[in-house]
Design a protein around this motif. Structure first.
Motif, PDB file in Angstrom:
ATOM      1  N   MET A 104       0.854  -1.229  -0.303  1.00  0.00           N
ATOM      2  CA  MET A 104       0.294   0.346   0.078  1.00  0.00           C
ATOM      3  C   MET A 104       1.002   0.905   0.275  1.00  0.00           C
ATOM      4  SD  MET A 104      -3.411  -0.540   2.682  1.00  0.00           S
ATOM      5  CE  MET A 104      -3.679   1.234   2.106  1.00  0.00           C
ATOM      6  N   TRP A 105       1.606   0.952   0.002  1.00  0.00           N
ATOM      7  CA  TRP A 105       2.680   2.580   0.551  1.00  0.00           C
ATOM      8  C   TRP A 105       3.963   2.546  -0.133  1.00  0.00           C
ATOM      9  CZ3 TRP A 105       8.216   2.570   0.561  1.00  0.00           C
ATOM     10  CH2 TRP A 105       8.895   3.647   0.696  1.00  0.00           C
ATOM     11  N   LYS A 106       4.070   0.800  -0.972  1.00  0.00           N
ATOM     12  CA  LYS A 106       5.310   1.522  -2.094  1.00  0.00           C
ATOM     13  C   LYS A 106       4.217   2.315  -3.474  1.00  0.00           C
ATOM     14  CE  LYS A 106       9.036  -1.097  -4.147  1.00  0.00           C
ATOM     15  NZ  LYS A 106       7.983  -0.960  -6.188  1.00  0.00           N
ATOM     16  N   ASP A 107       3.016   1.202  -3.354  1.00  0.00           N
ATOM     17  CA  ASP A 107       2.571   1.590  -4.601  1.00  0.00           C
ATOM     18  C   ASP A 107       1.071   2.172  -5.198  1.00  0.00           C
ATOM     19  OD1 ASP A 107       4.322   0.721  -6.192  1.00  0.00           O
ATOM     20  OD2 ASP A 107       3.455  -2.116  -5.088  1.00  0.00           O
ATOM     21  N   VAL A 108       0.869   2.052  -3.373  1.00  0.00           N
ATOM     22  CA  VAL A 108      -0.520   2.859  -3.649  1.00  0.00           C
ATOM     23  C   VAL A 108      -1.914   2.863  -4.996  1.00  0.00           C
ATOM     24  CG1 VAL A 108      -1.130   5.458  -3.790  1.00  0.00           C
ATOM     25  CG2 VAL A 108       0.989   5.322  -3.396  1.00  0.00           C
ATOM     26  N   PRO A 109      -2.527   1.824  -4.050  1.00  0.00           N
ATOM     27  CA  PRO A 109      -3.276   0.918  -4.682  1.00  0.00           C
ATOM     28  C   PRO A 109      -4.769   2.220  -5.251  1.00  0.00           C
ATOM     29  CG  PRO A 109      -3.543  -0.342  -3.469  1.00  0.00           C
ATOM     30  CD  PRO A 109      -2.227   1.118  -2.999  1.00  0.00           C
ATOM     31  N   VAL A 110      -5.055   2.418  -4.230  1.00  0.00           N
ATOM     32  CA  VAL A 110      -6.050   3.675  -3.893  1.00  0.00           C
ATOM     33  C   VAL A 110      -5.821   4.200  -5.411  1.00  0.00           C
ATOM     34  CG1 VAL A 110      -6.943   5.666  -2.340  1.00  0.00           C
ATOM     35  CG2 VAL A 110      -6.067   3.866  -1.486  1.00  0.00           C
ATOM     36  N   PRO A 111      -7.266   4.432  -5.822  1.00  0.00           N
ATOM     37  CA  PRO A 111      -6.956   5.286  -7.403  1.00  0.00           C
ATOM     38  C   PRO A 111      -7.206   7.312  -6.574  1.00  0.00           C
ATOM     39  CG  PRO A 111      -9.539   4.392  -6.629  1.00  0.00           C
ATOM     40  CD  PRO A 111      -7.853   3.791  -5.591  1.00  0.00           C
ATOM     41  N   PHE A 112      -6.541   7.747  -7.341  1.00  0.00           N
ATOM     42  CA  PHE A 112      -6.586   8.774  -6.947  1.00  0.00           C
ATOM     43  C   PHE A 112      -6.479   9.792  -8.046  1.00  0.00           C
ATOM     44  CE2 PHE A 112      -4.490   8.465  -2.933  1.00  0.00           C
ATOM     45  CZ  PHE A 112      -4.388  10.003  -2.751  1.00  0.00           C
ATOM     46  N   TYR A 113      -7.617  10.884  -8.417  1.00  0.00           N
ATOM     47  CA  TYR A 113      -7.755  12.367  -9.874  1.00  0.00           C
ATOM     48  C   TYR A 113      -7.164  13.037  -8.972  1.00  0.00           C
ATOM     49  CZ  TYR A 113     -10.477   7.457 -10.882  1.00  0.00           C
ATOM     50  OH  TYR A 113     -10.077   5.985 -10.997  1.00  0.00           O
ATOM     51  N   MET A 114      -7.125  13.325 -10.969  1.00  0.00           N
ATOM     52  CA  MET A 114      -6.498  14.923 -10.389  1.00  0.00           C
ATOM     53  C   MET A 114      -7.743  15.785 -11.200  1.00  0.00           C
ATOM     54  SD  MET A 114      -3.502  17.638 -11.574  1.00  0.00           S
ATOM     55  CE  MET A 114      -3.646  17.403 -13.016  1.00  0.00           C
ATOM     56  N   SER A 115      -8.651  16.517 -10.452  1.00  0.00           N
ATOM     57  CA  SER A 115      -9.684  17.686 -11.676  1.00  0.00           C
ATOM     58  C   SER A 115      -9.138  18.814 -12.006  1.00  0.00           C
ATOM     59  CB  SER A 115     -10.906  17.354 -10.761  1.00  0.00           C
ATOM     60  OG  SER A 115     -10.915  16.581 -10.388  1.00  0.00           O
ATOM     61  N   GLN A 173       4.138   5.803  -7.940  1.00  0.00           N
ATOM     62  CA  GLN A 173       4.966   4.459  -7.584  1.00  0.00           C
ATOM     63  C   GLN A 173       5.947   4.686  -7.219  1.00  0.00           C
ATOM     64  OE1 GLN A 173       5.349   1.405 -11.418  1.00  0.00           O
ATOM     65  NE2 GLN A 173       5.585   0.237  -9.967  1.00  0.00           N
ATOM     66  N   LYS A 174       6.301   4.252  -6.354  1.00  0.00           N
ATOM     67  CA  LYS A 174       7.730   4.270  -5.447  1.00  0.00           C
ATOM     68  C   LYS A 174       8.616   3.702  -6.102  1.00  0.00           C
ATOM     69  CE  LYS A 174       6.111   6.057  -1.290  1.00  0.00           C
ATOM     70  NZ  LYS A 174       4.949   6.151  -1.633  1.00  0.00           N
ATOM     71  N   GLU A 175      10.117   4.255  -7.082  1.00  0.00           N
ATOM     72  CA  GLU A 175      11.095   3.553  -7.596  1.00  0.00           C
ATOM     73  C   GLU A 175      11.869   3.754  -6.903  1.00  0.00           C
ATOM     74  OE1 GLU A 175      11.061   4.035 -11.453  1.00  0.00           O
ATOM     75  OE2 GLU A 175       9.403   3.412 -12.023  1.00  0.00           O
ATOM     76  N   ASN A 176      13.441   2.706  -7.157  1.00  0.00           N
ATOM     77  CA  ASN A 176      14.378   3.410  -6.206  1.00  0.00           C
ATOM     78  C   ASN A 176      15.097   3.160  -4.992  1.00  0.00           C
ATOM     79  OD1 ASN A 176      15.409   3.206  -8.884  1.00  0.00           O
ATOM     80  ND2 ASN A 176      16.276   5.669  -8.901  1.00  0.00           N
TER      81      ASN A 176
END
Length: 488
Positions: free
Chosen positions: A54-65, A98-101
């Motif tokens: 949940m922390w790394k890939d944030v599965p919750v859908p986010f939207y920018m309006s 998404q978090k990388e490195n």
């Protein structure tokens, strides 16, 4: 028979005492067990599969309006009249995070780069990206203010350059072009002969630098050594403090990265976080209790002092030069362009700002930002971050493109980034952090209640045994007495 019933009473008594004992122990041990589980599932650790993913890939859908302020009277504005705007939108984009490195360090911290991508969602939008709107041209009106103190001859040359590349004071372009970039001869010229003057080297767009980009190298605490520090920022891009602002307090990097917070919150807790896009740390405050699908939450909102100027709120003096309260001057981290951040429609700002522009109607429900947090875990359940981008414009002599524009802080766009936990994640969250604690609480009080009831039954049985024994003794005595009378 009496002995048997007495034994039953003793048995009930022992069972009742044991039940009360277990229930009482649970009242003390239960919360400790729950808190221990919260700590284990809050620490940033790859072994905690669910919470880590949940922390790394944030599965919750986010939207920018995104909402544009379409200028209805650009020619009249050039003559010094009050701007009239109409809100156009929303134009909605799904945000993928998404978090990388991801790199863990021995001192209990973890570093990462968080990448963001935006995908247009036509079904959620009021129109498509080909819709045309008119907004102030930042390249012209922003540059004019930046260069108003240069020699007159230089300003004449700048105005001539604008004319050469056919850049006017207002832009009428599609939403897609304004968002993600459009071809401009002036931009190409500046990047070639004055590299570094503009924030990007490609097309010029309001969000051109956002898509397929990262927010910088964050190093945060994992909570392994101290759960009170989990998610708190240790450094950003190697910095433990900023240099954009004019006071040590304003240059502090405080709080988390803005996605999760330490657990075990109270109503006195605040939500500090560092925002690279705002170039500063921000802090939300508790407003009220609430509930989301059976899960208790605290709502945190922006205090009125967040964007107050230094005159109204002295600690903000370091963010100046300031204008009216409700505006954050971000020119120091935006290549000195006269750009200000505010709440949408100048909500919570000095009311005088509404006198200079027609078409704005601020309300808390539509324009206030908030974060709903589960206080036990520090996990956001519902998030709505709303901010507005404004351009300070005015007439600048020798730059004829500015005409007779009256001095004004002009709203250009506002955007809302929102997301909420739903579906299987919400169900799991509800089961583990609401249902199970409720079951444990019910068990502890159930044990105590059942124990007390059992003790009462034991007492009643014991009482009836005593009464029965007494009656039997009286009967035996009476029978003996009658025998004696008959014998005599």
């Amino acid at each position: 028979m009496a002995v048997s019933r007495a034994g039953v009473a003793v048995g009930f008594m022992v069972a009742g005492v044991l039940l009360v004992f277990f229930g009482t122990v649970l009242t003390f041990v239960g919360p400790i067990i729950i808190d221990d589980q919260v700590v284990k599932n809050t620490v940033i650790d790859p072994k905690n599969e669910m919470s880590y993913s949940m922390w790394k890939d944030v599965p919750v859908p986010f939207y920018m309006s995104v909402y544009f302020f379409n200028v209805l009277n650009p020619q009249e504005v050039l003559k010094g009249e009050k701007p009239m705007v109409e809100q156009r939108g929303p134009f909605v984009y799904r945000k993928r995070i998404q978090k990388e490195n991801v790199t863990f360090h021995e001192n209990g911290t973890v570093s990462y780069l968080e990448y963001r991508q935006y995908f247009f969602e036509p079904s959620m939008s009021s129109g498509n990206e080909s819709e045309v709107v008119t907004i102030p041209n930042m390249l012209v009106l922003g540059a004019a203010v930046m260069m108003e103190n240069l020699p007159f001859a230089v300003r004449l040359m700048i105005s001539a350059t604008f004319k050469t590349f056919k850049e006017g004071p207002f832009l009428t372009k599609t939403v897609g072009e304004l968002m993600w970039g459009y071809d401009s001869g002036l931009v190409d010229f500046l990047n070639k002969y004055l590299p570094g003057m503009l924030p990007s080297t490609g097309k010029f767009g309001l969000f051109a630098d956002f898509n397929n980009s990262n927010t910088g190298l964050f190093t945060i605490h994992t909570g392994q050594d101290d759960i009170r520090k989990v998610h708190m920022v240790e450094s950003w891009n190697g910095l433990t403090k900023l240099s954009n602002w004019k006071s040590p307090q304003c240059n502090m990097i405080n709080g988390t990265a803005g996605q999760m917070w330490p657990p075990f919150m109270t109503r006195e807790t605040t939500l500090p976080f560092y925002s690279p896009d705002a170039c500063r740390s921000l802090e939300l405050v508790y407003q009220r209790d609430g509930e989301m699908k059976g899960i208790p939450l605290y709502r945190f909102v922006a205090p009125t002092t967040m964007f107050a100027n230094g005159s109204d709120y002295e600690p903000n003096e370091g963010f100046c030069p300031c204008r009216q309260s409700g505006l954050l001057n971000v020119s120091s981290c935006r290549h000195n362009s006269p750009v200000f951040i505010s709440h949408p429609h100048f909500f919570n700002a000095d009311p005088v700002l509404l006198d200079y522009v027609d078409g704005l109607k601020p309300t808390e429900e539509e324009h206030g930002l908030f974060i709903d947090i589960h206080p036990l875990t520090g996990v956001p359940l519902n998030v709505s971050i709303r901010l507005q981008l404004n351009l300070y414009m005015k007439r600048v002599s020798a730059i004829t493109e500015t005409g007779k524009i009256a001095e004004v802080v002009m709203p250009m766009i506002w955007f809302e980034e929102r997301g909420y936990i739903d579906g299987p994640i919400l169900s799991t969250f509800h089961t583990n952090l609401v249902v199970l604690p409720q079951v444990m609480e019910a068990m502890q009080y159930g044990f105590i209640a059942l124990g007390v009831l059992t003790i009462l039954i034991a007492a009643l049985v014991h009482h009836r045994v005593k009464v029965s024994d007494k009656e039997r003794a009286n009967g035996d005595h009476q029978e003996t007495k009658e025998k004696c009378i008959r014998n005599n």
